[in-house]
Structure formats: C-alpha cells, structure tokens
Design an enzyme around this catalytic site. Structure first.
Site, mmCIF file in Angstrom:
data_model
loop_
_atom_site.group_PDB
_atom_site.id
_atom_site.type_symbol
_atom_site.label_atom_id
_atom_site.label_comp_id
_atom_site.label_asym_id
_atom_site.label_seq_id
_atom_site.Cartn_x
_atom_site.Cartn_y
_atom_site.Cartn_z
ATOM 1 N N GLU A 397 -1.647 16.095 -15.999
ATOM 2 C CA GLU A 397 -2.470 15.624 -14.880
ATOM 3 C C GLU A 397 -2.731 16.696 -13.832
ATOM 4 O OE1 GLU A 397 -0.832 12.043 -16.882
ATOM 5 O OE2 GLU A 397 0.049 13.946 -16.200
ATOM 6 N N HIS A 464 3.978 1.519 -14.810
ATOM 7 C CA HIS A 464 2.574 1.259 -15.129
ATOM 8 C C HIS A 464 1.978 0.177 -14.235
ATOM 9 C CE1 HIS A 464 4.261 2.999 -18.827
ATOM 10 N NE2 HIS A 464 3.045 3.402 -19.131
#
Length: 658
Positions: A397, A464
C-alpha cells in the site's frame, strides 16, 4: 583513481569539473554562514559531489530527478538561480516553500525536481509513479531517484523496487552508500556485501559504481539512461562513496575512525579529478583560479540578493488558503432516466463513467483487474480499459500511494483502491506526509482518490471492519467523503476524481448490497462539503453519516411522532458547518451519531463546534453516540453489541426529554 575519457569532449570534461566545484564552494560558504547563525541547519554532501553531478548531467532537463539532503549538485546542475536556493535556506519568499519547509525539502516543476521528505523511503515510490506516467505517455523519459544506504532498510525501498520491476518502469534507483546512516555503520544496516546484490531478488539489473569518480558516474549513468529510454526497466545503482561531514553539522564525525576519514580524504572527487585534468593538460592553476573566482563572485552576489530580501510575511488567511489547491466545482446535471441500483453498482458505474471521461485516469489496487476486486466493483473494467489503466498491484500500500502521487506530479490522475480501509495503515505515511502536505509545502497538488471499503456489520472482525475516517479528518490537506446512498456515492465519486486535491472516499461495505435507490444512468456530479437534509423537524437535530444514517432513519420510522432535522453530512472534510448551525439554532438540541468509536472522533469536533458557535441556542447539552471503545469483534452477537445502533433510540428519547 582511474579516469577513462572515452569519447567525451574536452569541453565536457571541463564542464563536469566546474559543475562539481560549484556545490563544493557553496557548501564551504554555508558552513561559515551556519557558524554565524545566518542559516539554521546544513546537511553536508562534501565528498559526494561526483554522484549528484554525474547523474544529473546524464539526464535531460525535462526528465525528473528526486534528490536527497546531500545532493546540492542536482540543484546547481539544473541551474537553479543561486539566490533562490539561498532564499530557500533562509525561509524567504524567493525560495520554493514560502518559508514552510527547510533546506532541501522542496520540489520545483520548473526544474523537474521533486524534493524528499524526512521519512526518506516514500521518495522511491514517487519515482516509480513518475516513471509509470512516462511509460504510459511513451515519451522515452528516464527518471532518477536517490537514497542513502540507511534508507534501503525501510520497507518503502523494497516496495518501490518490487513495483518498478513488476511493471518494468524506466527508473534509476541510486543508492549513495556513504558508510553511515547518521552514525550507524553499514555493518549494522544490512548483512550483505553489496547493496547492489539486492537487485537480483527483484529480477533487476544492478551495477556498482565508484561514486567518487565523476567520469565513471557520468559515462555509466548516461549509457544506462539511454538504455532505459528505449527499453523501459528499472536499474539499481550502488555508488560507493563517503561523506566527509556529519549527517548534519550538529552531528559531527566523532564516530568515524580517523584512519577511515583520512583514507577517503585522499579520494576526494574534486581533488582527484583536478589532478587528472592538470595531468591531461586541460586545466592549469591559473584557469582553476579563474573558475573559483567566477563561482565566488556568483555566490556572493546571490547571497547578497537573498540577504537583502525582506523577511517573509504571511497571514493566517493565506496560510490556510494554501493547504488545498483551489477546486472549482463543475456541476454536471443528469439528463437521463434513472435506474434502481444498489450502492455498489453506483460506485462501479461512477468509476467507469469517470474512466470514460478522463481518458488517462488510472485505477490501481490489489486484484482489481481480471478478478474485479474483492467486491467486484471493477469487474469487466479491464476488458474495456485494458491493463495499462486498470492495474493489479503487489501487496504494498505504501509504494502504491506514493506512486499515485508520482503519477499526479507527472500529470496523470489516479484512483487507488484499498482492499479494505483497515489496510490503509500500511500506506498511512505517504497519505499524511506526501499527499496531504504537498500543496502547502511546494504548491504541488496531489490528484489522488483513495477508495476505502469500510465498516462493521458483516462479521469481518478487527482487521476488516474499521471505519477509520478520524485518522484523516485530523490531517490538513486531505478531503474526506462518506456517502450513505447510491445517488450520493456516484455523484460524489465523480467530483472527488475531478478534484485536484487528495480525497479519501469511504464506502461502507454493509451498504454495498443492502441499499438501493433510483440513480441517473449518465454521468453527473455533486458538490463536496454540502450536507443533505433528509428529514425536517423542529424538536431535535440528528447529525450523522455513513451506515449510521440508516440507523437514524429506522429509528425515526419507528417513532413517527419525533420531529427531527436529519442531516446526512456526506462530506466530513470539507464539513457543512452552515447546515449544522442553521439546524441546531432552529431545534435547540443536537445528537451526533456515528459508527466509529467516540474518543478523538469527528463527533467530538462537531460537538465542540456546536458548543462554541450555538451555545446560546441550546436547550440541552450536545449528545454524542458512538460504538464501543474496543476493536471490532467478529462474532455476530458481539459485533451487534459493539455498534451504537441499538442504543440510539434510547439516547434520542432521553435527549428529547431533557
């Protein structure tokens, strides 16, 4: 030291000497000024001049170069007027950062230089993004980026090299191995003989170059730059060198053994090259003295210009206005029929239509190409737009966000999909230190949208399920959008992509397939920073966003006797304070509902703003309602207990009774 002239002309040989001499003489002058208190800090590159000059001279002036602290020669070789450099170091207006950043922490599009930040590593990812833009444009440009041997220990180094290798990007990764990361010797930085050997792990060509030999640097880098212009690929270069000063002047060099300092002093790149030129009959003591007098005069004249410049003066209004690049909203209204679609369909449709509108828009993310992303939002995109524009990324990322910034610098918009908003923590540094600060630091916008699938309610557990918008509403320079309905999601996404500033675009996963709405089938925009008044009433103001909007609607449907203004913020930065204040002044009571946990959240700021601006209108304390101060649990019962949804009705009724 062995110098090989090859086919270099005498003019080039002399030019390289003069180019090295100038930054050395500037540095010697800066050390005097530092002791006199006329500049605040200095990062010395004495002993490393051959690398900066050799690499920069091998590139064309329209090719980007990304230097570090000790690369003064990059700036002088690009022929930046010295008074502007001196003004930069004194924090004056003729510098490049309006006094907002110091020393070499600046970039300039005029000279195709992108300055570093103190975190070092993201610089490499930015270069990968610039190189990607060059490759997409097919302009046959090379790009060079610098780091030190210490910086190669950062994860960003490995991420950037991996991305560049996988995508065959035309970038030269230049390591200045000067023996020490501040005071930490190389033996404590890495456990291999040569850093160039790491190139093998990335399937990348690599070379070791004598960083004190200007002819070896210039000739080899020129050859390699020509090569990657025609055959795009990354190359790792390790320049063996030494810095004769401390990390910065306050650090000193006591940690360096005397014999090591003496050995490298005998290899001084300027002294050795001067001796070579004199041996070849290309330089005499008299000519050298002429060069030095010319440079001395240039330094003194430009220093006087900088000294004579007035101290920089700004205003709070000016400082605030430069945090974001001015964004002129262009309203596009729908002229088509509507279709009843899900939230997820609206995101996909808006993204696809923006790809059609901006023919160079790039989407990057994990598994977004053939697979269509974990939520299938980009399903079939690769068939329409191709893999050049719909790019699967490695799991890195930080490098991808930095690359998106590099794309923006080189004139290309991008959308980055975080597979889950939780994973943005791995890309946090470039978001808050590159994207957010870019416009303020050096007047360079970052046209990047980061899509953030977020939120609880689907049993996804602690890694998540976060709704982590407060990490970014705190950071000046970022915009944060958080729609609750398909119509808003599609229009706001189009506007976010049009915006020249970095935008965090939150998409609640639990809404993806549970919420439907009639949405225009064609392209349209909606303004950022404008809340939506979903219901009107007189007794209380409910302020909310995201999935919590639907919690509030369910509660009001269950209690039709409640007369409430229901405000869906839609955008958290910029925030529609006018809508909030107008409603609270009318109703006299306010409750702020959010899914995020309470402490340090956006609701805390909104509550404080209401108290400061609407206190005399309030009939009760402002109430905040948020989820538990714990990570988000996986098991369904625990997750429902965590969320504020089930407590909202009681809190609302209590406040109405106050």
């Amino acid at each position: 030291m062995l110098y090989k002239k090859g086919n270099l002309t005498n003019e080039t040989l002399i030019s390289l000497y003069k180019k090295m001499l100038k930054p050395r003489m500037i540095e010697e002058k800066m050390l005097i000024l530092l002791r006199q208190g006329k500049i605040s800090k200095w990062f010395g590159g004495i002993g490393q001049e051959a690398i900066a000059i050799g690499v920069t001279s091998a590139l064309t002036k329209d090719e980007y170069i990304l230097p570090m602290h000790r690369n003064l020669g990059v700036f002088t070789t690009r022929e930046i007027p010295l008074y502007r450099l001196f003004s930069q170091w004194q924090g004056k207006a003729n510098g490049f950062t309006k006094g907002r950043d110091r020393s070499f922490h600046f970039g300039t599009q005029e000279f195709n230089i992108v300055g570093m930040i103190s975190h070092l590593g993201p610089q490499l990812g930015v270069a990968s993004g610039i190189a990607l833009a060059n490759k997409l444009k097919e302009n046959k440009h090379a790009c060079a980026v610098f780091t030190g041997e210490g910086g190669t220990s950062e994860g960003d180094f490995h991420e950037a090299l991996n991305v560049a290798s996988v995508w065959s990007l035309p970038v030269l990764f230049c390591i200045e191995n000067n023996g020490y990361g501040l005071s930490t010797p190389t033996s404590e930085q890495y456990n291999c003989e040569n850093l160039a050997d790491r190139g093998k792990g990335y399937g990348m060509e690599s070379h070791i170059i004598d960083g004190n030999n200007i002819l070896e640097v210039y000739s080899k880098v020129s050859e390699l730059a020509d090569s990657i212009r025609e055959n795009p690929r990354p190359i790792l270069l390790e320049f063996k060198t030494f810095r004769m000063r401390g990390h910065e002047e306050a650090s000193g060099t006591k940690y360096v053994p005397d014999e090591l300092m003496d050995a490298w002093a005998a290899k001084d790149p300027i002294d050795m090259y001067r001796n070579f030129l004199m041996f070849e009959g290309l330089l005499t003591t008299q000519i050298d003295e002429v060069f030095r007098n010319e440079i001395t005069n240039e330094i003194n004249e430009n220093l006087q210009l900088a000294f004579d410049e007035e101290k920089i003066i700004s205003t709070k209004t000016k400082e605030l206005s430069d945090v974001y690049k001015e964004s002129i909203y262009q309203e596009v209204t729908s002229t088509s029929e509507t279709e009843n679609i899900r939230f997820i369909d609206a995101i996909s449709e808006g993204l696809k239509q923006s790809m059609e509108k901006h023919d160079d828009l790039i989407i990057m993310g994990q598994d977004i190409a053939e697979y269509g992303g974990v939520f299938k939002i980009t399903d079939t995109f690769v068939d329409q737009f191709g893999k050049e524009r719909v790019r699967n990324t490695p799991i890195c990322e930080s490098a991808i966000v930095a690359a998106a910034y590099g794309l923006s610098i080189n004139g290309i918009k991008s959308v980055v999909e975080m597979q889950f908003a939780d994973f943005v923590s791995s890309g946090f540094n470039p978001i808050v230190n590159l994207l957010a600060k870019s416009q303020y630091r050096w007047n360079e916008n970052a046209a990047v949208v980061i899509r953030m699938p977020c939120g609880a309610g689907v049993g996804a557990g602690p890694f998540h399920s976060q709704t982590n918008e407060a990490w970014f509403t705190k950071t000046p320079g970022l915009k944060v959008v958080y729609p609750a309905f398909p119509y808003d999601a599609k229009g706001l996404l189009a506007t976010a992509i049009n915006d020249p500033n970095p935008v965090l675009f939150f998409e609640h996963k639990a809404l993806y397939r549970s919420i439907r709405q009639d949405v225009p089938t064609d392209y349209y925009t909606l303004p950022l920073g404008k809340a939506s008044l979903l219901k009107e009433g007189n007794d209380i103001t409910i302020i909310t966003y995201g999935a919590a909007v639907h919690w509030a609607l369910e509660t009001l449907d269950k209690n039709p006797e409640i007369s409430a203004d229901l405000i869906d913020l839609r955008s958290l930065q910029p925030l529609d304070t006018e809508a909030i204040y107008t409603s609270v002044k009318k109703t006299g009571k306010a409750i702020i509902l959010q899914e995020d946990s309470l402490f340090g959240s956006i609701s805390s700021d909104i509550s404080a703003m209401i108290m400061e601006n609407c206190f005399e209108y309030l009939d009760a304390p402002v109430k905040r309602l948020a989820s538990m101060e714990t990570p988000i649990p996986f098991e369904q019962g625990l997750e429902q207990q965590y969320l504020a949804k089930n407590e909202f009705e009681a809190a609302l009724l209590d406040l109405l009774e106050y």
